[in-house]
Design an enzyme around this catalytic site. Structure first.
Site, short mmCIF file in Angstrom:
data_model
loop_
_atom_site.label_atom_id
_atom_site.label_comp_id
_atom_site.label_asym_id
_atom_site.label_seq_id
_atom_site.Cartn_x
_atom_site.Cartn_y
_atom_site.Cartn_z
N LYS A 173 0.88 -1.18 0.00
CA LYS A 173 0.00 0.00 0.00
C LYS A 173 0.91 1.22 0.00
CE LYS A 173 -2.18 3.37 1.79
NZ LYS A 173 -1.81 4.58 1.10
N GLY A 226 6.46 5.55 8.26
CA GLY A 226 5.63 6.75 8.18
C GLY A 226 5.64 7.49 9.50
N SER A 227 4.54 8.17 9.77
CA SER A 227 4.50 9.05 10.94
C SER A 227 4.30 8.24 12.23
CB SER A 227 3.35 10.04 10.77
OG SER A 227 2.14 9.32 10.69
N VAL A 230 0.41 7.37 12.98
CA VAL A 230 -0.14 6.21 12.28
C VAL A 230 0.53 4.93 12.78
CG1 VAL A 230 -0.42 5.10 10.03
CG2 VAL A 230 -0.83 7.55 10.26
N GLY A 231 1.83 5.01 13.01
CA GLY A 231 2.55 3.83 13.51
C GLY A 231 1.99 3.34 14.83
N CYS A 282 13.77 11.16 6.50
CA CYS A 282 13.59 10.83 7.92
C CYS A 282 14.90 10.99 8.67
CB CYS A 282 13.04 9.43 8.06
SG CYS A 282 13.98 8.24 7.12
N GLU A 383 9.03 17.01 15.29
CA GLU A 383 9.40 16.80 13.88
C GLU A 383 8.61 17.76 13.00
OE1 GLU A 383 8.12 13.18 11.77
OE2 GLU A 383 10.17 13.02 11.02
P1 NAP Z 1 2.01 8.84 7.12
O1 NAP Z 1 1.00 9.89 6.98
O2 NAP Z 1 2.10 8.11 8.42
O3 NAP Z 1 1.74 7.81 5.93
C1 NAP Z 1 2.55 6.68 5.72
C2 NAP Z 1 1.73 5.61 5.05
O4 NAP Z 1 0.71 5.18 5.95
C3 NAP Z 1 1.01 6.07 3.79
O5 NAP Z 1 0.96 5.03 2.86
C4 NAP Z 1 -0.38 6.39 4.32
O6 NAP Z 1 -1.39 6.35 3.34
C5 NAP Z 1 -0.55 5.27 5.30
N1 NAP Z 1 -1.59 5.52 6.30
C6 NAP Z 1 -2.14 6.69 6.69
N2 NAP Z 1 -3.06 6.47 7.66
C7 NAP Z 1 -3.10 5.14 7.87
C8 NAP Z 1 -3.84 4.28 8.74
N3 NAP Z 1 -4.75 4.77 9.59
N4 NAP Z 1 -3.61 2.95 8.69
C9 NAP Z 1 -2.70 2.44 7.85
N5 NAP Z 1 -1.95 3.20 6.99
C10 NAP Z 1 -2.16 4.53 7.01
O7 NAP Z 1 3.49 9.38 6.83
P2 NAP Z 1 3.98 10.22 5.58
O8 NAP Z 1 3.46 11.61 5.73
O9 NAP Z 1 3.69 9.49 4.32
O10 NAP Z 1 5.56 10.20 5.77
C11 NAP Z 1 6.24 11.11 6.58
C12 NAP Z 1 6.62 10.46 7.89
O11 NAP Z 1 7.32 9.27 7.63
C13 NAP Z 1 7.54 11.31 8.73
O12 NAP Z 1 7.15 11.26 10.07
C14 NAP Z 1 8.90 10.63 8.54
O13 NAP Z 1 9.80 10.85 9.60
C15 NAP Z 1 8.50 9.23 8.42
N6 NAP Z 1 9.53 8.43 7.75
C16 NAP Z 1 10.30 7.60 8.49
C17 NAP Z 1 11.29 6.85 7.90
C18 NAP Z 1 12.13 5.92 8.71
O14 NAP Z 1 12.77 5.06 8.13
N7 NAP Z 1 12.12 6.03 10.02
C19 NAP Z 1 11.50 6.93 6.53
C20 NAP Z 1 10.70 7.80 5.79
C21 NAP Z 1 9.71 8.54 6.41
P3 NAP Z 1 -1.91 7.74 2.67
O15 NAP Z 1 -0.74 8.28 1.95
O16 NAP Z 1 -3.00 7.29 1.79
O17 NAP Z 1 -2.35 8.62 3.79
#
Ligand code: NAP
Length: 481
Positions: A173, A226-227, A230-231, A282, A383
């Site tokens: 996804k 991701g964030s 959500v995690g 990230c 962040e």
């Molecule tokens: P996000 O909003 O958490 O989204 C990540 C993924 O989760 C997307 O595919 C999103 O789908 C999906 N998602 C959203 N709500 C969900 C739910 N309730 N249940 C299951 N999946 C859901 O994060 P982002 O804005 O894409 O990315 C930015 C964040 O990622 C930042 O906090 C960054 O630090 C973090 N990040 C961390 C790393 C690492 O390795 N630690 C690497 C890269 C990024 P949709 O797009 O359809 O909302």
């Protein structure tokens, strides 16, 4: 001309349906493509297809699975220029950055394809006569992969390749803000002849699809990047079902600059880590902690370098910083800057949305530098995920380490110094999963474990040999002959 439709991929079939737009953040009037919005039903079908495909896929030898991964890498390589260009169009990073990322995704597939011939278990001597004992690796089953937009090719690749190598089947996804780069990988899996049902792709809203994925009875594990918000939700839901889960989340990564550092390299490394990829890595540096002895000179030089950064459409040569990925992300960044203004005063560089003919159709924010930042304010704690850097003064190394560790996050951290003792004190004392020395805090490779500590991560590490820990299990055998 109407935009191309990119269907979902379930059980080896391209599935069409109502679609959402994938827009170019540098010129948001341009639609890069239309992606089919998956439904909870299609997510359920994808998990069921992955379950049906599991016995045959895990029954292949490791090298046979590896051969498919080599083919995927070759196909991505043949399509390298196109996929790189599309990444810049959908995510906004500069074309050289996109090329670097697509190259990395290709290398990741080759790395894990090669591992397929080396992927073994554990052999240990028994205390008993004529007893042979060993543990073999086995896949976990159907794995859900949920990925963010900031590395739209590399992150799907570093989850998909080890998952497949270990004999699992998957449902991917992708992030709605940049689904095309992941779609291209799935297309390469299809063209490489990976059997139907082994790889499935369902784009669309994270909320509803995430719920459908986690509720699908056949699902055994979830790997999420991701964030934190959500995690955390996924962790709660997955724990209730006792699913295996791996989370890579946010950071507030520090770079410590000591007075003995190579001055010019330190300035360049901090500017690079804070602002390249628009601060949307990230592992980006969002806090620079600078030792008193060089603080004023360093801030001045960094401000001068920040002012010279070339912001614009990442397709144009010479551009160093692209736009924020979408309007929502840009507004988050602008709100964080506003709060920073209230709490810490005017930034010494930047602080506004860019305007003018080159910027009005995009989500551009000036690279922004706040100096003399109080370590207890939001600028130092939360962040932002944009081109915003907070600089704080440290009395000495010990104080710098205290400031660096004063965070609930622990993803990456960097130190700039020529002092070997300080380097090792940093390595042993810094609470982060990824450390760099005299390099930018961002810019890691795929051959070593990747991931953070504290609130940044949960579960086994990704990439390198560590990746297999999450995607496989042991079966232990005791045999008397
Ligand atoms: P996000 O909003 O958490 O989204 C990540 C993924 O989760 C997307 O595919 C999103 O789908 C999906 N998602 C959203 N709500 C969900 C739910 N309730 N249940 C299951 N999946 C859901 O994060 P982002 O804005 O894409 O990315 C930015 C964040 O990622 C930042 O906090 C960054 O630090 C973090 N990040 C961390 C790393 C690492 O390795 N630690 C690497 C890269 C990024 P949709 O797009 O359809 O909302």
């Amino acid at each position: 001309m109407s935009a191309k439709l990119f269907p979902n991929y379930v059980d080896g079939q391209w599935v069409e349906g109502p679609a959402f737009e994938n827009r170019n953040p540098a010129t948001f009037t341009e639609v890069v493509g239309l992606h089919v919005s998956g439904t909870p039903e299609s997510m359920g079908q994808a998990v069921a297809a992955a379950q049906a495909a599991l016995p045959a896929w895990r029954g292949l030898t490791g090298p046979a699975r590896g051969a498919f991964l080599f083919k995927v890498a070759d196909l991505l390589d043949q399509r390298f220029e196109q996929i790189s260009k599309e990444m810049t169009l959908e995510e906004g990073k500069t074309l050289p950055e996109s090329k670097g990322e697509v190259r990395r995704a290709i290398n990741i597939f080759r790395y894990f394809a090669g591992e397929a011939s080396r992927f073994a278990g554990v052999l240990a001597p028994s205390e008993r006569e004529r007893v042979q004992m060993f543990a073999i690796r086995k896949p976990i089953g159907v794995v859900g992969l949920i990925t963010p937009w900031n590395f739209p090719s590399a992150i799907p690749a570093w989850k998909l390749a080890p998952a497949l190598l270990c004999g699992n089947t998957v449902v991917l996804k992708p992030a709605s803000a940049a689904p095309l780069s992941a779609w291209r990988i799935v297309e390469a899996c299809h063209d490489a002849g990976i059997p139907k049902g082994v790889v499935n792709f369902v784009a669309g809203s994270g909320g509803s699809l995430g719920r459908a994925l986690i509720e699908a009875p056949a699902l055994k594990a979830i790997s999420f990047t991701g964030s934190c918000a959500v995690g955390l939700k996924l962790h709660n839901d997955a724990s209730a079902r006792r699913l295996r889960i791996q989370l890579e989340m946010g950071g507030k990564n520090p770079t410590i600059v000591l007075a003995d550092a190579d001055f010019n390299s330190a300035v360049e490394n901090v500017a690079n880590a804070a602002f390249f990829s628009t601060g949307q890595k990230c592992t980006a540096t969002s806090r620079a902690i600078v030792e008193d002895g060089i603080y004023d000179r360093f801030v001045e030089a960094l401000a001068e370098r920040t002012r010279r950064l070339k912001v614009g459409n990442g397709m144009e040569p010479g551009i160093e910083i692209g736009p924020c990925v979408d309007e929502g992300q840009m507004n988050t960044v602008l709100q964080a800057i506003e709060l920073g203004r209230k709490q810490c005063g005017e930034p010494i560089v930047g602080g506004r949305r860019l305007t003018g003919p080159a910027y009005d159709n995009g989500w551009f924010v000036e690279p922004t530098l706040f100096a003399h930042v109080d370590p207890n304010t939001a600028l130092s704690r939360e962040e932002i995920f944009g081109p915003v850097l907070a600089v704080t003064r440290a009395r000495d190394f010990k104080h710098a380490m205290e400031l660096a560790n004063a965070s609930e996050f622990g993803l990456s951290a960097s130190i700039q110094t020529a002092n070997v003792s300080r380097v090792f004190e940093f390595i042993h004392g810094m609470e982060a999963g990824l450390l760099t020395v005299n390099l930018p805090s961002a810019g890691v490779e795929y051959q070593l474990p990747f991931g953070g500590t504290k609130d940044s991560s949960f579960g086994p590490k990704e990439q390198g040999p560590a990746a297999m820990e999450f995607y496989s299990d042991y079966k232990t055998v005791y045999l008397r002959y």
